[in-house]
Design a protein around this motif. Structure first.
Motif, PDB file in Angstrom:
ATOM      1  N   THR A 118      23.231  24.412  13.004  1.00  0.00           N
ATOM      2  CA  THR A 118      23.050  25.846  12.783  1.00  0.00           C
ATOM      3  C   THR A 118      22.872  26.619  14.090  1.00  0.00           C
ATOM      4  O   THR A 118      23.251  27.785  14.173  1.00  0.00           O
ATOM      5  N   LEU A 156      26.197  27.934  15.358  1.00  0.00           N
ATOM      6  CA  LEU A 156      27.041  28.769  14.505  1.00  0.00           C
ATOM      7  C   LEU A 156      27.547  30.016  15.227  1.00  0.00           C
ATOM      8  O   LEU A 156      28.703  30.418  15.004  1.00  0.00           O
ATOM      9  N   THR A 180      28.485  17.186   8.145  1.00  0.00           N
ATOM     10  CA  THR A 180      28.322  17.701   9.500  1.00  0.00           C
ATOM     11  C   THR A 180      29.515  17.339  10.371  1.00  0.00           C
ATOM     12  O   THR A 180      30.016  18.163  11.153  1.00  0.00           O
ATOM     13  N   SER A 187      35.016  25.330   6.813  1.00  0.00           N
ATOM     14  CA  SER A 187      33.710  25.285   7.474  1.00  0.00           C
ATOM     15  C   SER A 187      32.614  25.731   6.525  1.00  0.00           C
ATOM     16  O   SER A 187      31.532  25.118   6.450  1.00  0.00           O
ATOM     17  N   LEU A 204      28.531  31.985   7.419  1.00  0.00           N
ATOM     18  CA  LEU A 204      28.300  30.602   7.829  1.00  0.00           C
ATOM     19  C   LEU A 204      26.830  30.228   7.696  1.00  0.00           C
ATOM     20  O   LEU A 204      26.490  29.125   7.241  1.00  0.00           O
ATOM     21  N   ARG A 205      25.940  31.141   8.097  1.00  0.00           N
ATOM     22  CA  ARG A 205      24.512  30.871   7.975  1.00  0.00           C
ATOM     23  C   ARG A 205      24.090  30.766   6.514  1.00  0.00           C
ATOM     24  O   ARG A 205      23.165  30.027   6.160  1.00  0.00           O
ATOM     25  N   LEU A 264      29.491  23.358   5.077  1.00  0.00           N
ATOM     26  CA  LEU A 264      28.091  23.751   5.196  1.00  0.00           C
ATOM     27  C   LEU A 264      27.424  23.847   3.829  1.00  0.00           C
ATOM     28  O   LEU A 264      26.228  23.559   3.695  1.00  0.00           O
ATOM     29  N   PHE A 275      32.535  19.472   9.361  1.00  0.00           N
ATOM     30  CA  PHE A 275      32.358  20.836   9.863  1.00  0.00           C
ATOM     31  C   PHE A 275      32.651  20.903  11.357  1.00  0.00           C
ATOM     32  O   PHE A 275      33.262  21.853  11.846  1.00  0.00           O
ATOM     33  N   PRO A 301      25.041  26.917   3.826  1.00  0.00           N
ATOM     34  CA  PRO A 301      24.181  25.802   3.409  1.00  0.00           C
ATOM     35  C   PRO A 301      23.250  26.183   2.266  1.00  0.00           C
ATOM     36  O   PRO A 301      22.968  25.357   1.383  1.00  0.00           O
TER      37      PRO A 301
END
Length: 413
Positions: free
Chosen positions: A245, A248, A305, A317, A266-267, A321, A308, A270
């Motif tokens: 992270t 990112l 991971t 991606s 992206l954040r 995640l 990604f 997950p």
């Protein structure tokens, strides 16, 4: 202690929310988490814009981790000695103050990397005290038989905030750097107010002098319980090695060639996966094979991971995640249930502090490790090597903690 006449045999997740104390606690944790996630995106993007160095992103993690290391054991003792609600509310007010400084600095153009690191360190100190208090409050509000569901429900709430927070943080940053910090200030203040409204009955706690025996009691307890030690140390090393992270902003800016909105997505990815899995676990809690399921989930975390790390596609991606987050929440539920259900109430603050130190080490120090390694070998090799390391740690821990591997049920027998 009142549990609002909850039926421990067949209580759906929605009925758990009818407990007023649990609802307020979740609102408080949610408000604090929402503010934190929004602020993390804004600070990460801003520091990278100011420096254009991956190492600066690693320093953000170190700035938050250092106060935690220095204060976490004292914080655990404080959580076992004082009103946990008031301590947590005070910490949330300090977090609001830090967000206000970031907003003012961005608006008046006096915000420097050094000042950002200082504010992040202040927030790290506040969260060092807030975390053990908030974690130790949950098992006092629901019966032990319902705790795994309550923990999964709490995780659902936090992951929802983690989805909304980064996306909203990226969008608001596009309106101007001060905007997300102003909203974060409001979120922290709302969290403090909700925390102050929680009503819970706790047995009187005998006064203890502050000495090494009392402060480090949580470490002794965890060392004497190998299942708990194995679960939290597995999470530590897996996320320490596999966490991507911190990088990112580099992926969004330099590899995927996207902007702050994509960084927010992206954040949030997950948390999207984590939310889906936590909702399933809230409805159908882990009833058997908990140890094997946890190790399998950590292995999936490592594989996701790696994929990604080599991805050059934004949708792929985001998908990786999401899988990564879904796998991680299984470990979170198993670990938190073991820690809280097998710890006496009078020690939950100190044991939660140790647990939080492990979590903080894996997250904040993991960010420093990722940023530093990326500065040496590049972002992609750093992420891929971290995923491979996670798989190796999983295999090693299966051998070092055989009773954890064979763990069936989360409740103490």
């Amino acid at each position: 202690m009142s549990h609002a006449n909850l039926d421990t045999d067949a209580t759906p997740p929605v009925r758990l929310l009818s407990h007023p104390g649990l609802s307020l606690l979740l609102l408080s944790r949610g408000g604090s988490s929402l503010g934190y996630q929004m602020q993390a995106v804004a600070v990460g993007w801003q520091i990278y814009e100011l420096t254009h160095r991956a190492f600066s992103l690693g320093l953000l993690g170190l700035a938050q981790f250092a106060p935690m290391v220095l204060l976490i054991f004292v914080a655990g003792h404080v959580a076992d000695q004082f009103d946990r609600r008031r301590v947590a509310a005070l910490c949330q007010c300090v977090e609001a103050l830090g967000a206000t400084v970031l907003a003012a600095g961005s608006l008046l153009h006096f915000l420097t990397p050094g000042l950002i690191y200082a504010v992040v360190a202040l927030l790290g100190a506040a969260r060092a005290f807030e975390g053990p208090c908030m974690q130790a409050m949950l098992p006092s509000l629901v019966p032990a038989a319902l705790f795994p569901r309550a923990a999964a429900l709490s995780s659902s709430m936090l992951q929802t905030c983690t989805i909304v927070g980064p996306s909203l943080g990226g969008l608001l940053y596009g309106l101007g750097a001060p905007v997300p910090y102003v909203v974060c200030t409001a979120m922290f203040l709302v969290a403090a107010c909700m925390n102050g409204l929680v009503r819970m009955e706790s047995p009187p706690r005998p006064a203890r002098k502050v000495d090494l025996d009392a402060v480090f009691g949580g470490i002794r307890f965890i060392r004497a319980n190998p299942d708990i030690l194995g679960a939290i140390s597995l999470d530590l090393f897996a996320v320490l090695l596999g966490g991507a992270t911190a990088l990112l902003p580099v992926y969004a800016h330099d590899i995927l060639h996207a902007g702050p909105v994509a960084l927010g997505l992206l954040r949030a990815a997950p948390a999207i996966g984590a939310l889906a899995v936590s909702l399933v676990l809230a409805r159908r809690p882990i009833s058997g094979g908990a140890g094997r399921l946890m190790f399998a989930a950590v292995a999936v975390f490592g594989i996701a991971t790696i994929v990604f790390g080599v991805s050059r596609s934004l949708p792929l991606s985001i998908g990786c995640l999401a899988v990564l987050g879904g796998a991680d929440v299984v470990s979170v539920v198993v670990r938190s249930s073991l820690v809280q259900l097998r710890t006496p109430e009078e020690m939950r603050g100190r044991v939660s502090a140790v647990n939080m130190l492990f979590i903080g080490t894996s997250n904040q120090l993991g960010e420093f490790e990722s940023g530093s390694l990326a500065a040496l070998v590049g972002a992609v090799p750093a992420v891929v090597l971290g995923g491979v390391g996670t798989l190796l740690v999983t295999l090693l821990w299966m051998k070092l903690f055989p009773t954890l591997r064979r763990l069936d049920r989360l409740e103490a027998s």
